[in-house]
Design a protein around this motif. Structure first.
Motif, PDB file in Angstrom:
ATOM      1  N   UNK A 234      -0.008  10.507   8.385  1.00 19.99           N
ATOM      2  CA  UNK A 234      -0.011   9.137   9.122  1.00 19.99           C
ATOM      3  C   UNK A 234      -0.598   8.128   9.008  1.00 19.99           C
ATOM      4  N   UNK A 235      -0.495   7.258   9.039  1.00 22.56           N
ATOM      5  CA  UNK A 235      -1.472   5.916   7.662  1.00 22.56           C
ATOM      6  C   UNK A 235      -2.159   5.402   9.146  1.00 22.56           C
ATOM      7  N   UNK A 236      -3.586   5.152   8.101  1.00 19.73           N
ATOM      8  CA  UNK A 236      -5.121   5.069   9.088  1.00 19.73           C
ATOM      9  C   UNK A 236      -5.136   4.122  10.495  1.00 19.73           C
TER      10      UNK A 236
ATOM     11  N   UNK B 176       4.157   6.601  -0.364  1.00 19.10           N
ATOM     12  CA  UNK B 176       3.941   4.640   0.431  1.00 19.10           C
ATOM     13  C   UNK B 176       3.999   4.410   2.225  1.00 19.10           C
ATOM     14  N   UNK B 177       3.217   3.738   1.980  1.00 17.80           N
ATOM     15  CA  UNK B 177       3.322   3.638   3.633  1.00 17.80           C
ATOM     16  C   UNK B 177       4.626   3.302   4.110  1.00 17.80           C
ATOM     17  N   UNK B 178       5.519   3.373   5.564  1.00 20.56           N
ATOM     18  CA  UNK B 178       6.470   3.037   5.881  1.00 20.56           C
ATOM     19  C   UNK B 178       6.497   2.696   7.388  1.00 20.56           C
ATOM     20  N   UNK B 179       7.699   2.630   7.928  1.00 22.41           N
ATOM     21  CA  UNK B 179       7.578   2.089   9.142  1.00 22.41           C
ATOM     22  C   UNK B 179       8.793   3.437   9.714  1.00 22.41           C
ATOM     23  N   UNK B 180       8.555   4.220  10.987  1.00 21.74           N
ATOM     24  CA  UNK B 180       9.377   5.563  10.453  1.00 21.74           C
ATOM     25  C   UNK B 180      10.970   4.807  11.522  1.00 21.74           C
ATOM     26  N   UNK B 181      10.972   4.086  12.488  1.00 18.45           N
ATOM     27  CA  UNK B 181      11.925   3.563  13.525  1.00 18.45           C
ATOM     28  C   UNK B 181      12.859   2.506  12.763  1.00 18.45           C
TER      29      UNK B 181
END
Length: 617
Positions: free
Chosen positions: A448-450, A292-297
């Motif tokens: 990577x997300x687009x 799924x899409x996520x924010x690394x930070x």
């Protein structure tokens, strides 16, 4: 049985009216044969371990020619404090008791004996035996003529099964003593603390009940683990919730210390439970990861924030940094990444007495569509020898026995981290010098997300503060479907505390009635309720919405189940999200914030999840 050492008990009683059978058992179990070597090699291949170098157990074998004589031998062994671990019992032993009657008589005196009934005839069907003896995981049928390897396997596995039972029993006895001592202290406090103490006692009793049934046959393991998860998590929801609520009330210093002790003990128990559940998934080959899409930070910062209070208590520096060239918006499993980080960071803080812990995220290479990352956790702790490093990522392994005594733990955490890392296409390892600290590292391959962005490097110590979002839930009307009174008590107060207005229904029928009357936009729904459970309730809500063209109602599942597939069942039934019990106030708040944001944005919600051991959709 105070004189008994369970680890060295390999006593076996053979009850058979044929002397030749006794001689056969002694030949099979009394010396090492070619079949023994084959068995050892087969076990090494089956369980993926190196071939054992230690000798197989030395069995102590006694004989009885009739059932009555066998019962006498059992009674004598109990009085001497040297009970048998198992017995091979023949079915036909004229003129006295037959094997089934003998087993029934023995279990009345000694219900823990593991029994193998040997038969060459169809004297009793399996159903007939169940009628006479009742269902039991202590009973195995062996058909004559039997194979030597089969007898040896049964002797090894059933004596080991007996050992495991008594090890668990002794640990439970220690736990009972500790709980009784803590109960006596808490009873001297006010009524609120007495209530919390009662919840802890209930949780302990249920944990004991489930632990006593842990030695079931391997084919029933998955069902048992699912039941254990639900039964422990339900009372633990009350323990964790009440402890957190009590900490926000006026308390004396002594009372606050008691409540914090409950909170720490409950958190430690949950870590053990989740390790066992995750390990069972790995053994069954059912461990999976999401994409799924996520924010690394946010994922990295969230893990560090959770460990910050523990680092502050030990006066340790806790910092993290993320290389500025790393792509921040990624596709992977943030829940599992967070789980690995929490385990490694938690170990680093645990084993470090002075100095600090640093998490560093760097980029290995720069392919166009992939981010190949390395996470390194440096500490100034006790360090590890080369011998210890070689076996560190194996199951049930810690540095040595003194580590377990001093720091606790199941020895499963690093084995789970290794499997999760491999599932995400990475590796895990450690570099260390005894006395000078360690660096645990793991690598991941993430898409990577687009549409994403690079991350500006940042570093932070323990003083981490989340963004203020107070007020977003003020006045939000929530319908709570919950039949458990203790969970009702806790969840109503948690919801009120974060600003929500709460109405309660005790089963699915009442939830539907209240929803039709007041048109709630948000429902928190327990999955297991009487009359109509949560799954059937949400399915009915979706049917009515479609039939009457109603606005979408946001339904979040509350469940004490945390096994593989439980989340999917909730979403398939029509739930918008999933929270596993026990959950903390901030977890409930995070899920409701997402729901309220979706409602205000007039968009249907993506499924959301919260709670330890869950996968974010």
């Amino acid at each position: 049985m105070s004189n008994l050492n369970p680890d060295s008990n390999h006593r076996i009683l053979v009850i058979d009216d044929n002397k030749a059978i006794h001689d056969d058992f002694k030949k099979i179990l009394g010396k090492r044969t070619m079949e023994t070597d084959h068995l050892t090699k087969a076990e090494a291949v089956l369980f993926g371990a190196e071939e054992a170098k230690s000798e197989l157990p030395q069995f102590e074998i006694d004989s009885a020619m009739q059932g009555q004589e066998g019962l006498h031998a059992i009674e004598k062994s109990l009085s001497e404090g040297r009970p048998y671990a198992m017995a091979f019992v023949d079915v036909r032993m004229p003129p006295g008791w037959d094997g089934v009657e003998t087993t029934s008589q023995i279990w009345q005196k000694y219900p823990d004996l593991q029994v193998v009934i040997c038969t060459a005839y169809s004297d009793y069907s399996w159903e007939d035996m169940l009628k006479k003896l009742g269902y039991s995981d202590r009973l195995v049928i062996l058909k004559k003529p039997f194979d030597n390897i089969e007898v040896l396997q049964l002797a090894i596995s059933m004596t080991e099964k007996w050992h495991l039972y008594y090890q668990a029993k002794m640990r439970l006895e220690d736990l009972e003593k500790m709980v009784r001592s803590r109960t006596a202290q808490l009873e001297r406090t006010n009524l609120d603390l007495a209530t919390a103490n009662n919840l802890l006692k209930i949780a302990t009793e249920k944990a004991q009940h489930m632990a006593e049934g842990a030695l079931v046959a391997s084919k029933a393991k998955s069902e048992f683990l699912a039941n254990m998860s639900h039964e422990i998590r339900t009372p633990m929801n009350g323990v964790v919730g009440m402890a957190n609520l009590l900490l926000d009330t006026p308390l004396s210093a002594e009372q606050r210390d008691y409540v914090q002790t409950i909170q720490i003990s409950a958190d430690a128990l949950l870590v053990i439970i989740n390790d066992i559940l995750d390990f069972s998934k790995i053994e069954a080959g059912k461990m999976t990861v999401d994409h799924v899409e996520f924010d690394l930070s946010q994922t990295v910062k969230g893990a560090v924030e959770l460990l910050a209070p523990r680092a502050r208590e030990k006066k340790l520096n806790l910092e993290y940094s993320i290389a500025p060239e790393i792509w921040n918006q990624l596709i992977g499993d943030p829940s599992r990444i967070r789980q690995i980080l929490l385990n490694l960071l938690g170990n680093a803080v645990k084993f470090t007495e002075k100095g600090g812990v640093t998490l560093e995220v760097t980029q290995i290479s720069k392919p166009d569509e992939e981010a190949q990352l390395r996470f390194s956790i440096h500490d100034t702790g006790i360090g590890l020898s080369e011998e210890t490093r070689k076996k560190l990522f194996q199951s049930f392994t810690q540095a040595d026995t003194s580590t377990t005594r001093k720091f606790g733990g199941t020895g499963l955490g690093l084995a789970i981290c290794k499997r999760l890392t491999e599932l995400m296409g990475g590796e895990i390892g450690v570099d260390s010098v005894p006395g000078k600290g360690s660096t645990f590292w793991f690598t991941l391959r993430l898409q990577k997300q687009k549409s994403g962005k690079l991350l500006v490097a940042n570093t932070s110590g323990p003083e981490l503060i989340a963004a203020d979002d107070a007020g977003i839930l003020n006045g939000v009307e929530v319908l709570l479907g919950e039949d458990d009174q203790i969970s009702q008590f806790v969840e109503m107060r948690q919801l009120a505390k974060i600003g929500c207005r709460v109405d309660v229904a005790v089963n699915g029928v009442e939830v539907l009635k209240a929803w039709r009357e007041k048109k709630y936009r948000v429902i928190l729904l327990d999955c297991q309720m009487p009359e109509m459970d949560g799954y059937a309730t949400v399915q009915k809500i979706r049917e009515i919405e479609r039939a009457e063209n109603l606005s979408h109602t946001h339904v979040i599942a509350l469940t004490a189940c945390a096994m593989e597939g439980d989340r999917e069942l909730c979403l398939a039934a029509g739930m918008d999200g999933y929270i596993s019990k026990p959950f903390k106030e901030h977890e409930l708040k995070d899920v409701l914030k997402k729901v309220v944001t979706e409602i205000s944005g007039k968009a249907l919600p993506a499924p959301v999840s919260c709670g330890t051991n869950n996968v974010v959709a």
